[in-house]
Design a protein around this motif. Structure first.
Motif, PDB file in Angstrom:
ATOM      1  N   LEU A   1       0.824  -1.205   0.000  1.00  0.00           N
ATOM      2  CA  LEU A   1       0.000   0.000   0.000  1.00  0.00           C
ATOM      3  C   LEU A   1       0.863   1.262   0.000  1.00  0.00           C
ATOM      4  N   LEU A   2       1.950   1.229   0.760  1.00  0.00           N
ATOM      5  CA  LEU A   2       2.846   2.389   0.797  1.00  0.00           C
ATOM      6  C   LEU A   2       3.520   2.602  -0.559  1.00  0.00           C
ATOM      7  N   LEU A   3       3.920   1.502  -1.208  1.00  0.00           N
ATOM      8  CA  LEU A   3       4.552   1.606  -2.522  1.00  0.00           C
ATOM      9  C   LEU A   3       3.573   2.169  -3.551  1.00  0.00           C
ATOM     10  N   SER A   4       2.325   1.694  -3.516  1.00  0.00           N
ATOM     11  CA  SER A   4       1.313   2.202  -4.437  1.00  0.00           C
ATOM     12  C   SER A   4       1.057   3.675  -4.205  1.00  0.00           C
ATOM     13  N   THR A   5       1.016   4.088  -2.949  1.00  0.00           N
ATOM     14  CA  THR A   5       0.817   5.499  -2.618  1.00  0.00           C
ATOM     15  C   THR A   5       1.963   6.347  -3.161  1.00  0.00           C
ATOM     16  N   ALA A   6       3.192   5.856  -2.994  1.00  0.00           N
ATOM     17  CA  ALA A   6       4.358   6.605  -3.479  1.00  0.00           C
ATOM     18  C   ALA A   6       4.344   6.731  -4.995  1.00  0.00           C
ATOM     19  N   ILE A   7       3.983   5.661  -5.696  1.00  0.00           N
ATOM     20  CA  ILE A   7       3.961   5.703  -7.158  1.00  0.00           C
ATOM     21  C   ILE A   7       2.886   6.669  -7.650  1.00  0.00           C
ATOM     22  N   CYS A   8       1.706   6.611  -7.035  1.00  0.00           N
ATOM     23  CA  CYS A   8       0.629   7.541  -7.411  1.00  0.00           C
ATOM     24  C   CYS A   8       1.072   8.989  -7.215  1.00  0.00           C
ATOM     25  N   GLY A   9       1.715   9.248  -6.071  1.00  0.00           N
ATOM     26  CA  GLY A   9       2.133  10.608  -5.778  1.00  0.00           C
ATOM     27  C   GLY A   9       3.241  11.116  -6.667  1.00  0.00           C
ATOM     28  N   ALA A  10       4.076  10.212  -7.165  1.00  0.00           N
ATOM     29  CA  ALA A  10       5.203  10.628  -8.006  1.00  0.00           C
ATOM     30  C   ALA A  10       4.810  10.811  -9.461  1.00  0.00           C
ATOM     31  N   HIS A  11       3.589  10.453  -9.839  1.00  0.00           N
ATOM     32  CA  HIS A  11       3.197  10.456 -11.250  1.00  0.00           C
ATOM     33  C   HIS A  11       3.303  11.845 -11.878  1.00  0.00           C
ATOM     34  N   ALA A  12       2.670  12.845 -11.269  1.00  0.00           N
ATOM     35  CA  ALA A  12       2.689  14.186 -11.860  1.00  0.00           C
ATOM     36  C   ALA A  12       4.089  14.799 -11.889  1.00  0.00           C
ATOM     37  N   PRO A  13       4.885  14.713 -10.808  1.00  0.00           N
ATOM     38  CA  PRO A  13       6.255  15.230 -10.904  1.00  0.00           C
ATOM     39  C   PRO A  13       7.097  14.538 -11.972  1.00  0.00           C
ATOM     40  N   LEU A  14       6.912  13.220 -12.148  1.00  0.00           N
ATOM     41  CA  LEU A  14       7.655  12.528 -13.199  1.00  0.00           C
ATOM     42  C   LEU A  14       7.237  13.011 -14.579  1.00  0.00           C
ATOM     43  N   LEU A  15       5.946  13.292 -14.752  1.00  0.00           N
ATOM     44  CA  LEU A  15       5.488  13.852 -16.023  1.00  0.00           C
ATOM     45  C   LEU A  15       6.113  15.222 -16.267  1.00  0.00           C
ATOM     46  N   ALA A  16       6.290  15.982 -15.195  1.00  0.00           N
ATOM     47  CA  ALA A  16       6.913  17.300 -15.334  1.00  0.00           C
ATOM     48  C   ALA A  16       8.337  17.181 -15.868  1.00  0.00           C
ATOM     49  N   LEU A  17       9.046  16.156 -15.413  1.00  0.00           N
ATOM     50  CA  LEU A  17      10.420  15.951 -15.863  1.00  0.00           C
ATOM     51  C   LEU A  17      10.491  15.459 -17.303  1.00  0.00           C
ATOM     52  N   CYS A  18       9.367  14.989 -17.838  1.00  0.00           N
ATOM     53  CA  CYS A  18       9.320  14.549 -19.237  1.00  0.00           C
ATOM     54  C   CYS A  18       9.149  15.718 -20.200  1.00  0.00           C
ATOM     55  N   HIS A  19       8.710  16.869 -19.712  1.00  0.00           N
ATOM     56  CA  HIS A  19       8.344  17.978 -20.591  1.00  0.00           C
ATOM     57  C   HIS A  19       9.541  18.530 -21.368  1.00  0.00           C
ATOM     58  N   VAL A  20       9.264  18.897 -22.601  1.00  0.00           N
ATOM     59  CA  VAL A  20      10.240  19.569 -23.454  1.00  0.00           C
ATOM     60  C   VAL A  20       9.591  20.864 -23.942  1.00  0.00           C
ATOM     61  N   ASN A  21      10.183  21.972 -23.600  1.00  0.00           N
ATOM     62  CA  ASN A  21       9.616  23.280 -23.937  1.00  0.00           C
ATOM     63  C   ASN A  21       8.184  23.428 -23.434  1.00  0.00           C
TER      64      ASN A  21
END
Length: 337
Positions: free
Chosen positions: A23-43
């Motif tokens: 449950l803790l791992l799932s919570t961490a992955i859910c929470g990291a989703h938007a910041p990881l998408l931010a790191l994918c951005h180009v321009n």
């Protein structure tokens, strides 16, 4: 704590510890989703097609399930494969597919498209937090109607607090301090984001909440009624998911290729979402859809911490209030009664 409440009755400490860790791992992955998408951005933009990410995520889930059965991590049922039990999962895949696409269409009818901020607090992420808050009620409704479970007054209050916590966080749990580098993927626009929704958007919003709650509860009901290994059930579900999303991707018109624009960060997004999908399946098989709601709500806290650390956003009083309410909701729902 019962299975319906999200616990695992009769487990020894090692298995209970593994359940908590999951449950803790799932919570961490859910929470990291938007910041990881931010790191994918180009321009300031996502360089790949969203449908590509969804399709690759479903394909990764399917491969992981097949690998689990091939190497014997989960036993194959004795006798002939029960392929006739695969058909009901087509409806699950259809509901999840409709759900994912409604999120995309809702961006056209909620919040001005000219407003651009970090993905961790962007129009897309704000919509997700807003919708995640609203679907708590719809999931609880279908949970009681379809699974014939009655929530106690204490549990109902806990879910209400969970909705209030989501509203607090969505209303202003994070803010940008104004020190983001101009022209970077983390650049933000000046001015607050007004909430905007059209009549069609409101209709789609209601439809999204209903489908979201129904898809979660229906899948839980299906997984618990069938006496099949979870990996085999997931194999059925994700086979239909891959076929559905393959059709949506192919019919999406011209655009970047399947892997065009993908980076290491994008691959991490796909892999993490695939792993989280498998974890969520285990939650619904052995826990409940309500537990899934608590995981998603708790992930807001992780999202805020990652956003503050990676994207230089500042935590506000609303975040701490939301965190307090989430903790109180967890205590009310899962505490000793």
């Amino acid at each position: 704590m019962s299975v319906e409440d999200g616990g695992m009755p009769g487990l020894g400490r090692p298995r209970q510890a593994r359940w908590t860790l999951m449950l803790l791992l799932s919570t961490a992955i859910c929470g990291a989703h938007a910041p990881l998408l931010a790191l994918c951005h180009v321009n300031g933009k996502v360089p790949f097609r969203p449908s590509s990410a969804v399709l690759l995520t479903e394909l990764t889930k399917l491969l992981l399930c097949a690998l689990s059965l091939l190497v014997g991590w989960q036993a194959w049922p004795q006798g002939a494969p029960p392929w006739h039990q695969a058909a009901p999962f087509a409806l699950s895949a259809l509901l999840y597919g409709a759900n994912n696409n409604l999120v995309i269409y809702l961006q056209c009818y909620m919040d001005p498209s000219t407003f651009q901020v970090l993905p961790a607090s962007s129009t897309f992420s704000s919509i997700l937090r807003f919708l995640s808050n609203l679907k708590i009620g719809s999931t609880a409704l279908f949970y009681c109607l379809c699974l014939w479970h009655r929530l106690s007054a204490r549990q109902g209050l806990a879910l209400l607090l969970l909705m209030v916590a989501g509203a607090c966080y969505a209303a202003g749990g994070l803010q940008d301090p104004g020190n983001t580098l101009p022209g970077s993927p983390l650049a933000v626009a000046a001015g607050p984001m007004p909430l905007h929704i059209t009549p069609l958007g409101l209709l789609l919003l209601i439809l999204y909440c209903l489908i979201s709650g129904l898809s979660s509860v229906y899948t839980e009901l299906l997984m618990k009624r069938q006496r099949l290994p979870l990996a085999l059930q997931n194999l059925f579900l994700y086979t239909f998911g891959v076929l559905l999303n393959l059709g949506l991707h192919a019919g999406g018109g011209p655009g970047p290729g399947l892997l065009e624009g993908f980076s290491g960060w994008a691959a991490l997004v796909v892999l993490s979402q695939a792993v989280n999908g498998l974890l969520m399946s285990a939650v619904m098989k052995h826990g409940s859809s309500i537990t899934r709601l608590f995981v998603v709500s708790c992930s807001f806290v992780v999202n805020a911490v990652f956003s503050a650390a990676l994207l230089r956003l500042q935590l506000t009083a609303a975040f701490f209030l939301a965190t307090l309410l989430i903790g109180l909701a967890v205590r009310l729902y899962y505490g000793s009664r």
